[in-house]
Design a protein around this motif. Structure first.
Motif, short mmCIF file in Angstrom:
data_model
loop_
_atom_site.label_atom_id
_atom_site.label_comp_id
_atom_site.label_asym_id
_atom_site.label_seq_id
_atom_site.Cartn_x
_atom_site.Cartn_y
_atom_site.Cartn_z
N ILE A 109 -28.54 27.51 83.37
CA ILE A 109 -28.31 28.80 82.71
C ILE A 109 -27.46 29.67 83.60
CG2 ILE A 109 -29.41 30.88 81.80
CD1 ILE A 109 -31.86 29.11 81.16
N VAL A 110 -26.34 30.13 83.06
CA VAL A 110 -25.39 30.95 83.81
C VAL A 110 -25.17 32.26 83.05
CG1 VAL A 110 -23.10 31.07 84.86
CG2 VAL A 110 -24.25 28.85 84.63
N PRO A 111 -25.75 33.37 83.51
CA PRO A 111 -25.50 34.65 82.85
C PRO A 111 -24.03 35.05 83.02
CG PRO A 111 -27.46 34.76 84.23
CD PRO A 111 -26.75 33.49 84.58
N ALA A 112 -23.44 35.56 81.94
CA ALA A 112 -22.05 36.04 81.97
C ALA A 112 -22.05 37.55 81.80
CB ALA A 112 -21.25 35.38 80.85
N PRO A 113 -21.21 38.24 82.58
CA PRO A 113 -20.15 37.76 83.46
C PRO A 113 -20.70 37.01 84.68
CG PRO A 113 -19.84 40.10 82.93
CD PRO A 113 -21.22 39.73 82.52
N TYR A 114 -19.98 35.97 85.07
CA TYR A 114 -20.40 35.12 86.17
C TYR A 114 -19.26 34.96 87.17
CZ TYR A 114 -18.05 31.98 82.85
OH TYR A 114 -17.16 31.43 81.95
N TRP A 115 -19.63 34.63 88.40
CA TRP A 115 -18.61 34.23 89.37
C TRP A 115 -17.93 32.98 88.82
CZ3 TRP A 115 -19.35 30.60 93.92
CH2 TRP A 115 -18.19 30.58 94.73
N VAL A 116 -16.61 32.97 88.90
CA VAL A 116 -15.82 31.97 88.17
C VAL A 116 -16.19 30.53 88.51
CG1 VAL A 116 -13.85 33.50 87.82
CG2 VAL A 116 -13.98 32.13 89.91
N PRO A 172 -26.23 41.52 94.42
CA PRO A 172 -25.21 42.20 93.62
C PRO A 172 -24.18 41.21 93.08
CG PRO A 172 -25.63 43.44 95.61
CD PRO A 172 -26.34 42.13 95.76
N SER A 173 -23.71 41.51 91.88
CA SER A 173 -22.92 40.55 91.14
C SER A 173 -21.42 40.64 91.43
CB SER A 173 -23.14 40.79 89.64
OG SER A 173 -22.11 40.23 88.86
N ASN A 174 -20.82 39.48 91.47
CA ASN A 174 -19.37 39.35 91.32
C ASN A 174 -19.18 38.79 89.91
OD1 ASN A 174 -16.65 38.71 91.38
ND2 ASN A 174 -16.83 37.15 92.96
N PRO A 175 -18.65 39.57 88.94
CA PRO A 175 -17.66 40.64 89.12
C PRO A 175 -18.13 42.06 88.84
CG PRO A 175 -17.47 39.78 86.92
CD PRO A 175 -18.62 39.05 87.56
N THR A 176 -19.41 42.29 88.47
CA THR A 176 -19.78 43.60 87.94
C THR A 176 -20.42 44.52 88.96
OG1 THR A 176 -22.00 42.93 87.25
CG2 THR A 176 -20.18 42.53 85.69
N GLU A 188 -23.29 48.95 91.47
CA GLU A 188 -24.44 49.23 92.34
C GLU A 188 -24.30 48.51 93.69
OE1 GLU A 188 -28.44 49.43 90.27
OE2 GLU A 188 -27.28 48.26 88.83
N GLY A 189 -23.47 47.49 93.72
CA GLY A 189 -23.27 46.74 94.95
C GLY A 189 -22.01 45.91 94.85
N ALA A 190 -21.75 45.11 95.91
CA ALA A 190 -20.51 44.32 96.03
C ALA A 190 -19.31 45.27 96.07
CB ALA A 190 -20.38 43.29 94.92
N PHE A 191 -18.09 44.74 95.91
CA PHE A 191 -16.92 45.63 95.98
C PHE A 191 -15.95 45.37 94.85
CE2 PHE A 191 -16.91 42.85 99.92
CZ PHE A 191 -16.23 41.77 99.37
N TYR A 192 -16.51 45.41 93.63
CA TYR A 192 -15.71 45.18 92.43
C TYR A 192 -16.00 46.23 91.37
CZ TYR A 192 -15.65 40.61 94.68
OH TYR A 192 -15.52 39.60 95.60
N ARG A 232 -11.26 42.70 86.19
CA ARG A 232 -11.91 43.00 87.47
C ARG A 232 -10.89 43.46 88.49
NH1 ARG A 232 -13.86 38.89 92.08
NH2 ARG A 232 -11.70 39.38 92.67
N ILE A 233 -11.23 44.54 89.19
CA ILE A 233 -10.47 44.91 90.37
C ILE A 233 -11.39 44.82 91.57
CG2 ILE A 233 -9.08 46.51 88.99
CD1 ILE A 233 -10.37 48.75 90.83
#
Length: 402
Positions: free
Chosen positions: A121-128, A175-179, A323-327, A377-378
Motif C-alpha cells: 500500500i502506497v499512499p499518494a502523493p508518494y515519493w516517486v 514528514p512527506s516528500n512531496p507534501t 509541516e516538515g521536509a523542504f517542499y 512540487r517545488i
C-alpha cells in the motif's frame, strides 16, 4: 550480434522523475540556458566541518578497509542511541541494517520480503521511487489517493479498504516528500488500530526528514505511537537530509530481527558494507553538536514561509504550509484549461510544468509524478533569492495565460 534485452524488472519500472528533472536542468545549464532550479531535493548547505573532519581523521587513521555488513561498532552505537532517544525503543545490533543511503535500505527491504503478487500500500502523493521499487521486486503497488481534504494523509477508512489478504507492506513517509505532511500521534494510533486488526501487514516508515520539522517537539514515529506494532515496523532513516550529507550515502533501518537478517544477507552479496569513511562521518554527525540541524530548520522555515506567501499570491495557485521536509506541493487546478500565449492549452500539471520551464525558465516537478495531480512540487532547499526569483517568474508566466 545478439541484441541486449533488459530483464523484465527493468522494463516494468520508470526512471525517477525527480532525477530526470534534475538531469534536464543540468543539460540546459550546460547549454548556457539560465534556469531557476526549484527541483533539487537536497540541502544547499555544506556538510558541517566537524563531520568532514571526522572523515579526514578516519582516512588518516587508516580506516579504509571493509567493515562488518552492519557497520562499525561506533556507528552501530550512534544509530541505536539516536533511535532510542527519538523513538523510545532500544533495538539490538541484530535488529539493525546499514546501507548506501536510506534509498538502498528501502529497496533491500522490499527485495528481502516480496514475492510475486504481494501487495504494498502506497499512499499518494508518494515519493516517486516507492511504486517502482515495489514493481522491480515483483510486488504490486496499491496506490491510495490521499487528497488535500485529508491533508494528503492516509485515513483509517482508506487503509482498511486497501488491505487484502495479499497485502505485505504499508509504506508511510512523514514528514512527506512531496507534501511535507506529518501525522499526529492520534492519527498514527487510529491507523495502528486498523493494523492491529491485520497482523499480516508490515509497515515501512520512511523517516528521512524527521529532523526537518516545523512543529513543536519532535515528529512522532509510528513505533512510538503504537508500541504493539514494533515487531512489524521497519523504521528507515539516514544522515542525508538532516546533516547535508546526500553524497555520503549512508542510511539505516531498525526492525524485526528476522527481516533484518534477510536484508543483511542480501547486503552481504551486493555492496558488502557502506563506505568506511562515510560511516565515520555519520557517527560524528549523530553523536556530535546538533546546532547545525536546529539552525538549518529555522532557515528552511523562513524559506517555506516566503515560498508559500509568494505562491498563494498568484491567481490560480494555492499551497498550504508544509509541516516538515523542504517542499511545497502546489495546487495548480486554477490554471488547467487556460492557453499559453502561443495558443497551447494547459491540459494537466505536466503541461504546466513544461510551460514554466519553456516560458519562465523555472524548473519544478509535476504532481502526477507523485501520483496526484493537478499539483507541482517545488523545493525550498535553496536560497531565498532563488525562491523569490522563481515565484516572480512563475507569476509572470501565469499572468500571461489566457
Amino acid at each position: 550480434m545478439s541484441e541486449f534485452l533488459p530483464a523484465s524488472r527493468v522494463t516494468r519500472i520508470e526512471a525517477s522523475a525527480s532525477v530526470a528533472a534534475a538531469a534536464r536542468v543540468r543539460e540546459l545549464k550546460a547549454e548556457g540556458v539560465q534556469i531557476i532550479d526549484l527541483t533539487v531535493g537536497e540541502p544547499d548547505f555544506d556538510t558541517p566541518d566537524h563531520i568532514k573532519e571526522a572523515a579526514v581523521a578516519a582516512i588518516s587513521d587508516g580506516q579504509t578497509k571493509y567493515t562488518s555488513v552492519t557497520g562499525t561498532p561506533e556507528l552501530q552505537a550512534a544509530i541505536l542511541d539516536k533511535v532510542e532517544r527519538d523513538a523510545g525503543h532500544r533495538y539490538g545490533s541484530n535488529q539493525l541494517t546499514i546501507g548506501g543511503g536510506a534509498k538502498q535500505v528501502l529497496y533491500v527491504a522490499l527485495m528481502a520480503s516480496l514475492n510475486a503478487g504481494d501487495e504494498v500500500i502506497v499512499p499518494a502523493p508518494y515519493w516517486v521511487s516507492y511504486p517502482d521499487m515495489v514493481l522491480a521486486n515483483d510486488g504490486t503497488p496499491v496506490i491510495v489517493a490521499c487528497g488535500e481534504e485529508t491533508g494528503f494523509k492516509l485515513t483509517p477508512d482508506a487503509l482498511k479498504q486497501a488491505i487484502t489478504p495479499k497485502t505485505k507492506w504499508l509504506i508511510l513517509n512523514a514528514p512527506s516528500n512531496p507534501t511535507g505532511a506529518v501525522y499526529s500521534r492520534e492519527e498514527l494510533q487510529a491507523l495502528g488500530a486498523v493494523l492491529e486488526e491485520n497482523p499480516h501487514v508490515f509497515v515501512l516508515t520512511d523517516e528521512i526528514y524527521d529532523e526537518v520539522y516545523f512543529g513543536e517537539g519532535r515528529v512522532t514515529s509510528l513505533v512510538t505511537a503504537v508500541p504493539a506494532l514494533k515487531d512489524r515496523i521497519l523504521l528507515v532513516n539516514g544522515v542525508s537530509k538532516a546533516y547535508a550529507m546526500t553524497g555520503w550515502r549512508l542510511g539505516y533501518g531498525v526492525g524485526p530481527a528476522p527481516l533484518i537478517a534477510a536484508m543483511n544477507k542480501l547486503q552481504s552479496q551486493t555492496s558488502s558494507c557502506p563506505s568506511s569513511i562515510s560511516q565515520a562521518a555519520a557517527a560524528a554527525a549523530l553523536n556530535g553538536d546538533q546546532s547545525f540541524v536546529r539552525d538549518s530548520v529555522e532557515v528552511y522555515r523562513k524559506r517555506r514561509d516566503a515560498a508559500v506567501e509568494g505562491l498563494n499570491s498568484i491567481n490560480g495557485l494555492s499551497v498550504a504550509p508544509a509541516e516538515g521536509a523542504f517542499y511545497a506541493y502546489v495546487n495548480c487546478s486554477g490554471v488547467i484549461g487556460k492557453a499559453t500565449p502561443d495558443g497551447r492549452v494547459i491540459e494537466n500539471d505536466q503541461d504546466f510544468t513544461l510551460y514554466l520551464l519553456d516560458a519562465a525558465r523555472v524548473a519544478v516537478i509535476q504532481g502526477s509524478a507523485y501520483g496526484l495531480g493537478p499539483y507541482f512540487r517545488i523545493s525550498f532547499a535553496t536560497s531565498l533569492e532563488t525562491i523569490n526569483a522563481g515565484v516572480d517568474s512563475i507569476r509572470d508566466a501565469v499572468n500571461a495565460l489566457n
